[in-house]
Write an enzyme that holds these catalytic residues in place. Structure first.
Site, short mmCIF file in Angstrom:
data_model
loop_
_atom_site.label_atom_id
_atom_site.label_comp_id
_atom_site.label_asym_id
_atom_site.label_seq_id
_atom_site.Cartn_x
_atom_site.Cartn_y
_atom_site.Cartn_z
N PRO A 81 30.96 40.08 27.69
CG PRO A 81 29.01 41.20 27.07
CD PRO A 81 29.76 40.69 28.26
N GLY A 83 34.32 43.15 22.91
CA GLY A 83 34.20 44.12 21.81
C GLY A 83 32.98 45.01 21.90
N GLY A 85 32.55 47.37 24.50
CA GLY A 85 32.78 48.56 25.32
C GLY A 85 32.78 48.29 26.82
CG LEU A 86 30.43 45.90 28.60
CD1 LEU A 86 29.53 44.71 28.92
CD2 LEU A 86 29.94 47.14 29.36
N GLY A 87 35.28 46.71 28.39
CA GLY A 87 36.66 46.59 28.87
C GLY A 87 37.15 45.16 28.99
CB SER A 89 40.70 44.05 25.35
OG SER A 89 41.96 44.60 25.34
CB ALA A 90 41.57 46.69 29.94
CG ASP A 134 39.01 50.35 28.61
OD1 ASP A 134 38.43 51.41 28.89
OD2 ASP A 134 38.69 49.63 27.64
#
Ligand code: PMV
Length: 296
Positions: A81, A83, A85-87, A89-90, A134
Protein backbone atom coordinates in the site's frame (compact mmCIF):
# COMPACT_ATOMS: atom_id res chain seq x y z
CA UNK A 1 13.50 -7.56 -13.99
CA UNK A 2 14.23 -5.41 -10.97
CA UNK A 3 12.90 -6.18 -7.52
CA UNK A 4 12.93 -4.22 -4.24
CA UNK A 5 11.36 -4.72 -0.80
CA UNK A 6 9.04 -2.51 1.14
CA UNK A 7 10.24 -1.73 4.67
CA UNK A 8 9.24 -1.19 8.24
CA UNK A 9 11.18 1.15 10.48
CA UNK A 10 11.60 -0.72 13.75
CA UNK A 11 13.29 2.17 15.60
CA UNK A 12 14.30 5.77 15.00
CA UNK A 13 12.05 7.21 12.25
CA UNK A 14 12.14 11.02 12.11
CA UNK A 15 15.12 11.10 14.49
CA UNK A 16 17.09 9.65 11.55
CA UNK A 17 16.35 12.82 9.54
CA UNK A 18 18.16 14.77 12.30
CA UNK A 19 21.27 12.58 12.23
CA UNK A 20 20.39 9.83 14.74
CA UNK A 21 20.63 6.14 13.83
CA UNK A 22 17.59 4.04 12.87
CA UNK A 23 16.89 0.33 12.51
CA UNK A 24 14.72 -0.82 9.60
CA UNK A 25 13.88 -4.14 7.99
CA UNK A 26 12.83 -5.21 4.52
CA UNK A 27 9.40 -6.88 4.32
CA UNK A 28 8.31 -9.75 2.08
CA UNK A 29 6.05 -7.57 -0.05
CA UNK A 30 7.66 -5.23 -2.56
CA UNK A 31 7.88 -4.00 -6.14
CA UNK A 32 8.89 -5.78 -9.35
CA UNK A 33 9.71 -3.84 -12.51
CA UNK A 34 10.68 -4.55 -16.10
CA UNK A 35 12.07 -2.02 -18.59
CA UNK A 36 12.95 -1.72 -22.26
CA UNK A 37 14.38 0.98 -24.53
CA UNK A 38 11.60 2.96 -26.23
CA UNK A 39 11.01 6.04 -28.42
CA UNK A 40 9.64 8.00 -25.47
CA UNK A 41 9.92 7.48 -21.70
CA UNK A 42 6.86 6.05 -19.99
CA UNK A 43 6.25 4.65 -16.52
CA UNK A 44 3.34 2.34 -15.78
CA UNK A 45 2.34 1.39 -12.21
CA UNK A 46 0.06 -1.62 -11.73
CA UNK A 47 -1.03 -1.45 -15.37
CA UNK A 48 -1.85 2.29 -15.39
CA UNK A 49 0.23 4.94 -17.19
CA UNK A 50 1.65 7.75 -15.06
CA UNK A 51 0.31 11.12 -16.11
CA UNK A 52 2.78 13.53 -17.71
CA UNK A 53 3.71 16.44 -15.40
CA UNK A 54 2.77 14.56 -12.20
CA UNK A 55 5.32 14.25 -9.36
CA UNK A 56 5.77 10.58 -10.23
CA UNK A 57 6.51 11.43 -13.89
CA UNK A 58 9.02 14.09 -12.76
CA UNK A 59 10.61 11.59 -10.37
CA UNK A 60 10.92 9.06 -13.20
CA UNK A 61 12.63 11.70 -15.38
CA UNK A 62 15.04 12.51 -12.52
CA UNK A 63 15.81 8.81 -12.08
CA UNK A 64 16.51 8.27 -15.80
CA UNK A 65 18.67 11.38 -15.85
CA UNK A 66 20.70 10.14 -12.86
CA UNK A 67 21.22 6.79 -14.61
CA UNK A 68 22.12 8.53 -17.89
CA UNK A 69 20.06 6.00 -19.80
CA UNK A 70 18.01 6.93 -22.88
CA UNK A 71 14.23 6.86 -23.30
CA UNK A 72 12.78 3.86 -21.48
CA UNK A 73 9.37 2.30 -20.96
CA UNK A 74 9.04 0.72 -17.50
CA UNK A 75 6.23 -1.33 -15.99
CA UNK A 76 6.19 -1.77 -12.21
CA UNK A 77 3.92 -4.00 -10.12
CA UNK A 78 3.54 -2.59 -6.62
CA UNK A 79 2.48 -5.04 -3.93
CA UNK A 80 2.62 -2.56 -1.01
CA UNK A 81 0.00 0.00 0.00
CA UNK A 82 1.23 3.51 -0.87
CA UNK A 83 1.67 6.45 1.49
CA UNK A 84 1.30 4.42 4.68
CA UNK A 85 4.93 4.30 5.82
CA UNK A 86 5.95 1.00 4.20
CA UNK A 87 8.50 2.55 1.86
CA UNK A 88 6.52 2.04 -1.38
CA UNK A 89 8.07 5.10 -3.02
CA UNK A 90 11.69 4.04 -2.35
CA UNK A 91 10.91 0.44 -3.34
CA UNK A 92 9.50 1.64 -6.68
CA UNK A 93 12.63 3.79 -7.15
CA UNK A 94 15.02 0.89 -6.49
CA UNK A 95 13.05 -1.66 -8.54
CA UNK A 96 12.69 0.74 -11.50
CA UNK A 97 16.39 1.76 -11.36
CA UNK A 98 17.40 -1.93 -11.30
CA UNK A 99 15.16 -2.74 -14.26
CA UNK A 100 16.39 0.26 -16.28
CA UNK A 101 20.05 -0.59 -15.63
CA UNK A 102 19.45 -4.23 -16.50
CA UNK A 103 17.90 -3.27 -19.83
CA UNK A 104 20.50 -0.62 -20.82
CA UNK A 105 23.72 -1.54 -19.07
CA UNK A 106 23.56 -5.01 -17.47
CA UNK A 107 27.33 -5.41 -17.13
CA UNK A 108 28.06 -1.78 -16.20
CA UNK A 109 30.23 -0.73 -13.29
CA UNK A 110 28.98 0.46 -9.89
CA UNK A 111 25.45 -0.83 -10.46
CA UNK A 112 24.65 -0.68 -6.72
CA UNK A 113 25.98 2.85 -6.28
CA UNK A 114 24.14 4.08 -9.41
CA UNK A 115 20.91 2.42 -8.23
CA UNK A 116 21.10 4.26 -4.90
CA UNK A 117 21.96 7.61 -6.52
CA UNK A 118 19.04 7.26 -8.94
CA UNK A 119 16.69 6.31 -6.08
CA UNK A 120 17.85 9.38 -4.17
CA UNK A 121 17.02 11.59 -7.20
CA UNK A 122 13.58 9.88 -7.40
CA UNK A 123 12.90 10.27 -3.65
CA UNK A 124 13.92 13.95 -3.60
CA UNK A 125 11.02 14.83 -5.93
CA UNK A 126 8.57 13.57 -3.26
CA UNK A 127 10.38 14.29 0.02
CA UNK A 128 12.99 16.98 -0.71
CA UNK A 129 15.19 15.83 2.19
CA UNK A 130 14.92 12.05 2.59
CA UNK A 131 17.28 10.57 5.19
CA UNK A 132 18.00 7.66 2.84
CA UNK A 133 16.84 4.92 5.25
CA UNK A 134 13.94 3.86 2.98
CA UNK A 135 16.18 3.59 -0.09
CA UNK A 136 18.85 1.62 1.81
CA UNK A 137 16.24 -0.79 3.14
CA UNK A 138 14.54 -1.24 -0.26
CA UNK A 139 18.00 -1.86 -1.72
CA UNK A 140 19.15 -4.48 0.83
CA UNK A 141 15.78 -6.00 1.75
CA UNK A 142 17.35 -6.95 5.11
CA UNK A 143 17.45 -5.68 8.70
CA UNK A 144 19.82 -2.72 8.70
CA UNK A 145 21.14 0.05 10.90
CA UNK A 146 21.20 3.37 9.06
CA UNK A 147 22.73 6.71 9.96
CA UNK A 148 22.97 9.65 7.55
CA UNK A 149 26.66 10.21 8.29
CA UNK A 150 27.59 6.51 8.11
CA UNK A 151 25.22 4.92 5.58
CA UNK A 152 23.90 1.43 6.29
CA UNK A 153 25.14 -1.92 7.50
CA UNK A 154 23.35 -5.20 8.11
CA UNK A 155 22.46 -6.10 11.68
CA UNK A 156 22.94 -9.74 12.66
CA UNK A 157 19.68 -11.13 14.09
CA UNK A 158 19.68 -13.93 16.64
CA UNK A 159 16.26 -15.16 15.48
CA UNK A 160 13.55 -14.43 12.91
CA UNK A 161 11.09 -11.64 13.74
CA UNK A 162 7.37 -12.04 13.08
CA UNK A 163 5.82 -8.63 12.59
CA UNK A 164 2.15 -7.80 12.15
CA UNK A 165 1.53 -4.69 10.07
CA UNK A 166 -1.68 -2.68 10.12
CA UNK A 167 -2.52 0.21 7.78
CA UNK A 168 -4.82 1.58 10.49
CA UNK A 169 -5.27 5.17 9.30
CA UNK A 170 -5.47 6.99 5.95
CA UNK A 171 -2.20 7.81 4.16
CA UNK A 172 -0.26 10.85 5.37
CA UNK A 173 2.30 13.10 3.69
CA UNK A 174 5.86 12.23 4.77
CA UNK A 175 6.96 15.71 3.71
CA UNK A 176 4.38 17.39 5.98
CA UNK A 177 5.16 15.10 8.91
CA UNK A 178 8.91 15.73 8.56
CA UNK A 179 8.22 19.49 8.44
CA UNK A 180 6.02 19.28 11.56
CA UNK A 181 8.83 17.56 13.50
CA UNK A 182 11.37 20.12 12.20
CA UNK A 183 9.12 22.93 13.56
CA UNK A 184 9.29 21.30 16.99
CA UNK A 185 13.09 21.36 16.84
CA UNK A 186 12.96 25.11 16.16
CA UNK A 187 10.35 25.83 18.86
CA UNK A 188 12.24 24.10 21.70
CA UNK A 189 15.63 22.83 20.68
CA UNK A 190 16.61 21.64 24.18
CA UNK A 191 13.50 19.50 24.56
CA UNK A 192 13.90 18.27 20.99
CA UNK A 193 17.48 17.14 21.66
CA UNK A 194 16.32 15.34 24.80
CA UNK A 195 13.85 13.24 22.77
CA UNK A 196 16.47 12.70 20.04
CA UNK A 197 18.98 11.37 22.59
CA UNK A 198 16.34 9.12 24.16
CA UNK A 199 15.50 7.62 20.74
CA UNK A 200 19.22 7.10 19.94
CA UNK A 201 19.65 5.22 23.17
CA UNK A 202 16.59 3.03 22.34
CA UNK A 203 18.21 2.22 18.99
CA UNK A 204 21.43 1.07 20.72
CA UNK A 205 19.50 -1.12 23.18
CA UNK A 206 17.35 -2.51 20.35
CA UNK A 207 20.43 -3.50 18.36
CA UNK A 208 21.67 -5.46 21.38
CA UNK A 209 18.29 -7.14 21.88
CA UNK A 210 18.20 -8.13 18.18
CA UNK A 211 21.65 -9.69 18.56
CA UNK A 212 20.75 -11.71 21.65
CA UNK A 213 17.20 -12.57 20.52
CA UNK A 214 15.61 -10.95 23.57
CA UNK A 215 12.21 -10.35 21.95
CA UNK A 216 10.50 -9.26 25.20
CA UNK A 217 13.06 -6.49 25.59
CA UNK A 218 12.71 -5.60 21.92
CA UNK A 219 8.93 -5.26 22.32
CA UNK A 220 9.36 -3.09 25.43
CA UNK A 221 11.75 -0.83 23.50
CA UNK A 222 9.22 -0.56 20.64
CA UNK A 223 6.57 0.63 23.10
CA UNK A 224 9.02 3.23 24.44
CA UNK A 225 9.90 4.45 20.92
CA UNK A 226 6.17 4.73 20.21
CA UNK A 227 5.75 7.03 23.23
CA UNK A 228 8.46 9.34 21.86
CA UNK A 229 6.60 9.49 18.51
CA UNK A 230 3.43 10.32 20.46
CA UNK A 231 5.35 13.20 22.14
CA UNK A 232 6.16 14.49 18.65
CA UNK A 233 2.47 14.41 17.74
CA UNK A 234 2.79 11.60 15.18
CA UNK A 235 0.09 9.25 16.44
CA UNK A 236 -3.67 9.42 15.88
CA UNK A 237 -6.64 7.85 17.72
CA UNK A 238 -6.87 5.04 15.12
CA UNK A 239 -3.14 4.29 15.40
CA UNK A 240 -3.43 4.25 19.22
CA UNK A 241 -6.39 1.88 19.03
CA UNK A 242 -4.52 -0.51 16.70
CA UNK A 243 -1.49 -0.48 19.05
CA UNK A 244 -3.68 -1.20 22.10
CA UNK A 245 -5.52 -4.04 20.33
CA UNK A 246 -2.20 -5.61 19.32
CA UNK A 247 -0.88 -5.48 22.89
CA UNK A 248 -4.15 -6.97 24.23
CA UNK A 249 -3.76 -9.79 21.68
CA UNK A 250 -0.31 -10.65 23.05
CA UNK A 251 2.02 -8.46 20.98
CA UNK A 252 5.35 -7.93 22.76
CA UNK A 253 5.36 -4.31 21.59
CA UNK A 254 3.66 -2.03 19.08
CA UNK A 255 4.44 1.31 17.50
CA UNK A 256 3.82 3.75 14.70
CA UNK A 257 6.18 3.03 11.79
CA UNK A 258 7.40 5.54 9.21
CA UNK A 259 6.18 9.09 8.96
CA UNK A 260 3.08 8.71 11.21
CA UNK A 261 0.12 11.09 11.31
CA UNK A 262 -1.69 8.24 9.54
CA UNK A 263 -0.54 5.07 7.86
CA UNK A 264 0.69 1.97 9.64
CA UNK A 265 1.54 0.56 13.00
CA UNK A 266 3.68 -2.54 13.53
CA UNK A 267 3.43 -5.11 16.31
CA UNK A 268 6.04 -7.67 17.33
CA UNK A 269 4.53 -11.09 17.90
CA UNK A 270 5.88 -13.59 20.40
CA UNK A 271 6.00 -17.41 20.24
CA UNK A 272 2.30 -17.70 19.33
CA UNK A 273 2.82 -15.94 15.95
CA UNK A 274 0.90 -12.98 14.51
CA UNK A 275 -2.46 -14.80 13.95
CA UNK A 276 -4.20 -13.60 17.12
CA UNK A 277 -3.11 -10.00 16.54
CA UNK A 278 -4.45 -10.08 12.96
CA UNK A 279 -7.76 -11.63 14.19
CA UNK A 280 -8.15 -8.99 16.91
CA UNK A 281 -7.56 -6.20 14.39
CA UNK A 282 -10.01 -7.72 11.90
CA UNK A 283 -12.70 -7.93 14.62
CA UNK A 284 -12.38 -4.12 14.95
CA UNK A 285 -12.31 -3.42 11.21
CA UNK A 286 -8.52 -3.14 10.84
CA UNK A 287 -7.08 -5.30 8.06
CA UNK A 288 -3.44 -6.13 8.60
CA UNK A 289 -0.96 -8.63 7.28
CA UNK A 290 2.23 -10.17 8.61
CA UNK A 291 5.82 -10.45 7.50
CA UNK A 292 8.80 -12.46 8.68
CA UNK A 293 12.18 -10.77 8.94
CA UNK A 294 14.66 -13.60 8.41
CA UNK A 295 17.68 -13.90 10.68
CA UNK A 296 19.75 -15.33 7.78
O1 PMV B 1 8.59 6.65 3.92
P1 PMV B 1 7.93 6.88 5.23
O2 PMV B 1 6.70 7.64 5.13
O3 PMV B 1 7.85 5.64 5.99
O4 PMV B 1 8.91 7.82 6.13
C1 PMV B 1 10.26 7.69 6.14
C2 PMV B 1 10.85 7.85 7.47
C3 PMV B 1 11.11 9.26 7.95
O5 PMV B 1 12.11 9.12 8.96
C4 PMV B 1 9.87 9.86 8.57
C5 PMV B 1 11.61 10.20 6.85
C6 PMV B 1 13.03 9.93 6.36
O6 PMV B 1 13.41 10.53 5.34
O7 PMV B 1 13.78 9.16 7.00
Amino acid sequence: MGHASGKVILFGEHAVVHGSPAIAAGIERGVTASASASVSSELWLNGLPIERGSDTALAYEALLEALQCGATRTHAEVDIPMGVGLGASAAIGVAVARAVLESHDPNGRDIGKRTLLATDAWEKVFHQNPSGVDAACAFTGRCIRFKKSEGWHRIPLHSDLDIAICPAAPPSSTKQMVEAVARRSQQDSVEFRRVLLAISSLVESAQQALGTGDLRELGRLMDLNHLKLVEWGLSTPALEQACSLAREAGALGAKVTGAGGGGCIIALSGDQGPGEILRRWAAHGFHGFSTRVQAQ
